[in-house]
Each structure stands twice: as structure tokens, then as C-alpha cells.
Design a protein around this motif. Structure first.
Motif, PDB file in Angstrom:
ATOM      1  N   GLY A  92      -1.499   5.851   6.807  1.00 55.91           N
ATOM      2  CA  GLY A  92      -1.001   4.477   6.781  1.00 55.91           C
ATOM      3  C   GLY A  92      -1.291   3.644   8.011  1.00 55.91           C
ATOM      4  N   LYS A 130       0.843  -1.192   0.000  1.00 55.44           N
ATOM      5  CA  LYS A 130       0.000   0.000   0.000  1.00 55.44           C
ATOM      6  C   LYS A 130       0.887   1.254   0.000  1.00 55.44           C
ATOM      7  CE  LYS A 130      -4.214  -2.058   1.811  1.00 55.44           C
ATOM      8  NZ  LYS A 130      -5.299  -1.978   2.816  1.00 55.44           N
ATOM      9  N   ASN A 179      -3.367   0.730   6.975  1.00 53.94           N
ATOM     10  CA  ASN A 179      -2.560  -0.138   6.119  1.00 53.94           C
ATOM     11  C   ASN A 179      -1.660  -1.046   6.941  1.00 53.94           C
ATOM     12  OD1 ASN A 179      -3.737   1.136   3.963  1.00 53.94           O
ATOM     13  ND2 ASN A 179      -1.990   2.459   3.511  1.00 53.94           N
ATOM     14  N   SER A 237      -6.222  -9.361   2.171  1.00 55.05           N
ATOM     15  CA  SER A 237      -6.594  -8.092   2.789  1.00 55.05           C
ATOM     16  C   SER A 237      -7.962  -8.191   3.452  1.00 55.05           C
ATOM     17  CB  SER A 237      -6.617  -6.983   1.729  1.00 55.05           C
ATOM     18  OG  SER A 237      -7.225  -5.806   2.218  1.00 55.05           O
ATOM     19  N   ASP A 268      -3.806  -3.739   8.226  1.00 52.07           N
ATOM     20  CA  ASP A 268      -4.143  -4.665   7.143  1.00 52.07           C
ATOM     21  C   ASP A 268      -2.968  -5.586   6.830  1.00 52.07           C
ATOM     22  OD1 ASP A 268      -6.068  -5.671   5.425  1.00 52.07           O
ATOM     23  OD2 ASP A 268      -5.454  -4.401   3.743  1.00 52.07           O
TER      24      ASP A 268
END
Length: 369
Positions: free
Chosen positions: A35, A12, A38, A51, A41
Motif C-alpha cells: 500500500g 485501493k 497507493n 490517479s 497515489d
């Protein structure tokens, strides 16, 4: 079990990161879009192999890049360590390995490192389509039951083939009922396995869900979950036979366990229609905490809990109750994100003796003292 270390490259908006985590509470702070989610994830990816947000593998690659690599070091209660590496190479093929041994099938990874994530958009489980609630059921059952995973995989594969055949029949103007009946029998074999396991799981889920909702709200609102399926009244083969004419007209399979529904009610009314925003959040937390409890019960491992932006739009009572559940409950390692470093310090330090804090800015993550 907890995630001791993570290494991220090209995932990402995170170009490079290497972090060591607290075995209990980890807080990530930063503005929206920098982020934090992210990073969570990436943790979810290590545990499940995909994901949390229904993104394709290619969509996980940092913009302008051509690969990603996420590596995690997990430690269990016996201090045994397991290293997981997930990478997407130039060829477009995703590889997952455990202690340098690649899996033959990615499905073999599911259930080894159980995880539960709560993200803001997860309120769709409460107020969205039945498809979202089926996914909620599938996510847990696939982590705890290999037979269910195999049956669901087979069902989806055959369903896709049957739908493609229905489209072909529409174009050709003919119908091979023998082939349709073969597809129907194959679907039925998997469908009844899925139906029976969903029935048993949702009955177990309901009891824990009611308990968790009460502890979050400190109220006496009546809540319930129950499973609705066409297969509760008729066999899959008969169901498909009864809908064959409609299937041929619409060029798709209109009946089956892919139409099942997990009903959630509050005060005897459908939550998806009548729950307020505050009730939706409380219902979501209760469902996810119930999921956590059942995952732990069936895997004998405390799942990792990922809480993304959970304090937003929660009143003080719900925040206090939520933290009390985290402190006094069954949870192992927890990750929490928030946009305000001051708020999360205030909230978490008043509840937990030890925690780790990480600052996130434009894809860069660093540990704070």
C-alpha cells in the motif's frame, strides 16, 4: 505549500488511514504490494483529481467496497489552510470540493496544488510510445495553463466525434464533406493553440533538463529534448485535407497534434532505443525535476514531490547525487517509498536532520517514532 494531514477511506487496499505529515521529508516503508504506492497515489489524487496510474475512478475503490473518500489539509507558506475532499459515491459520480465548496468542473481543481510523481513504470516516458511522452507534456501544461487545458479538452472531444463520424461513413457508404470540414476547422482552432504552447514549453524544458541531468550523473553526456509536430510544416486544416482519403479508409484521424512527439536524445541518439537502464533512470529524474522547476516557476508554488521506490537499481553515485539535489535544491515537501526501512533510514538520516517515517503493512499505515 505542504500536505499537513490526509484521511483515506476505501481507497485501493487502504480501508482507513489518518496521517499527519512532515512539511519536508516523509518516508513510507514496507514490502511490495502492501500500500505504499497507493498512499502516494491518494496524495496525487488530492492534487490533480485523478490517479497517476490511468485507473478509472471505479478501479480506485477498495475491493468489495462501493465508495472511496480521500481528504487532505493543505497549508501554504502564510499558514493558510485549504481542505480538499474527493469522493466517489454509490451513484458513480466523483465529487471534488475545496473548503466544502464543490467545483462546477473538476478541471477547475488543476493547478491549485501542483504535484510531481516519479514511479518505476515512468521510465516508459523515456523508452515507451510517443503517447506516454505527450501525456507527460499535458500533465504539466494542464496544471499551469488554463487555456491549454481548455484547448486540449476541446480537441479530444472533437477528435472523438470526428472518428465516430468516420466510422459511421464507412458503414453507410456515404460522405458529407461539409460536416468533415466543420470538424476540421474546429480541430484546427484548438490544435494550433496546443502546438504553440507545446513548442514554447519544450524549449523552456530543454534548458532545465540538460542542467538537471548533469547534476544527477556528474558526467558530460550530451542530452537534449525537442518537439516534433506535423503542424510545424503545415496548417491543421491542410494536414487533415491531405489525409482525408486515408482517414475514410482507416475510419480514424491519422494526422494532427495527437501524433506529436517529444524526442529525447542522449549522445545524439534516440534515448528510447539506445539508453541503458541506468541512463533511462537518470533521464527520467532529470525530466521530472525539470518539470518540477517549471511547475514552480509558473504557479509560484513549490509542488509536492512523490518518489516511489526510487532507490531500486540506482548505483551509489546516483543515489548520493539524487539526495544532494533533494537537500540543496528547490524542493518543498517530499514523499519517498522504499521496501527497506533500514536502507531508507540510513540514506535519509545521513542527509536530512528531520524526517517522518511511516510503516505500511497490508493497507495499514502507522507513524514510526
Amino acid at each position: 505549500m505542504f500536505l499537513e494531514e490526509i484521511k483515506i477511506a476505501g481507497f485501493k487496499n487502504i480501508e482507513h488511514a489518518k496521517l499527519h505529515f512532515n512539511p519536508k521529508i516523509n518516508c513510507l516503508t514496507g514490502l511490495n504490494g502492501v500500500g505504499k504506492t497507493n498512499c502516494l497515489d491518494a496524495v496525487f489524487l488530492l492534487c490533480v483529481g485523478k490517479s497517476h496510474f490511468n485507473l478509472t475512478d471505479q478501479q480506485l475503490i477498495k475491493q468489495g467496497g462501493n465508495f472511496f473518500r480521500v481528504e487532505g489539509l493543505f497549508t501554504n507558506d502564510n499558514n493558510d489552510r485549504k481542505r480538499v475532499v474527493i469522493k466517489l459515491q454509490d451513484s458513480g459520480k466523483k465529487n471534488i470540493s475545496l473548503d466544502d465548496k464543490p467545483y462546477r468542473k473538476i478541471a477547475e481543481h488543476l493547478g491549485r496544488f501542483p504535484v510531481v510523481m516519479i514511479a518505476p513504470d515512468d521510465t516508459e516516458i523515456i523508452c515507451g510510445s510517443s503517447e506516454v511522452r505527450r501525456k507527460f507534456l499535458d500533465t504539466t501544461l494542464c496544471q499551469t495553463d488554463r487555456t491549454y487545458l481548455e484547448a486540449l479538452t476541446a480537441y479530444n472531444k472533437i477528435l472523438k466525434q470526428r472518428n465516430a463520424y468516420l466510422k459511421m461513413l464507412s458503414a453507410s457508404g456515404g460522405a458529407d464533406n461539409d460536416l468533415l470540414e466543420t470538424y476540421d476547422k474546429q480541430l484546427a482552432t484548438s490544435a494550433h493553440i496546443i502546438h504553440d504552447k507545446r513548442m514554447k514549453y519544450t524549449a523552456e524544458l530543454d534548458t532545465v533538463f540538460i542542467e538537471k541531468f548533469s547534476s544527477i550523473t556528474s558526467g558530460d553526456e550530451l542530452v537534449k529534448t525537442y518537439y516534433q509536430s506535423q503542424l510545424s510544416d503545415v496548417s491543421m486544416v491542410d494536414l487533415l485535407a491531405n489525409n482525408r482519403r486515408k482517414d475514410l479508409i482507416t475510419e480514424r484521424t491519422n494526422a494532427g497534434i495527437h501524433k506529436d512527439e517529444l524526442q529525447i536524445s542522449i549522445e545524439t541518439r534516440e534515448a528510447r532505443k539506445f539508453a541503458s537502464q541506468g541512463q533511462q533512470k537518470s533521464l527520467l529524474f532529470a525530466l521530472k525535476f525539470a518539470e518540477y522547476t517549471l511547475l514552480m516557476r509558473h504557479t509560484k508554488v513549490k509542488p509536492i514531490l512523490l518518489l516511489d521506490d526510487i532507490f531500486d537499481k540506482l548505483d551509489d553515485i546516483r543515489v548520493r547525487n539524487l539526495l544532494g539535489i533533494l537537500k540543496n535544491g528547490i524542493f518543498g515537501q517530499v514523499f519517498i517509498t522504499d521496501t527497506s526501512a533500514d536502507r531508507i533510514k540510513s540514506v535519509v538520516s545521513g542527509t536530512f536532520d528531520h524526517y517522518s517515517l511511516f510503516a505500511v503493512e497490508h493497507g495499514h499505515l502507522k507513524a514510526e517514532s
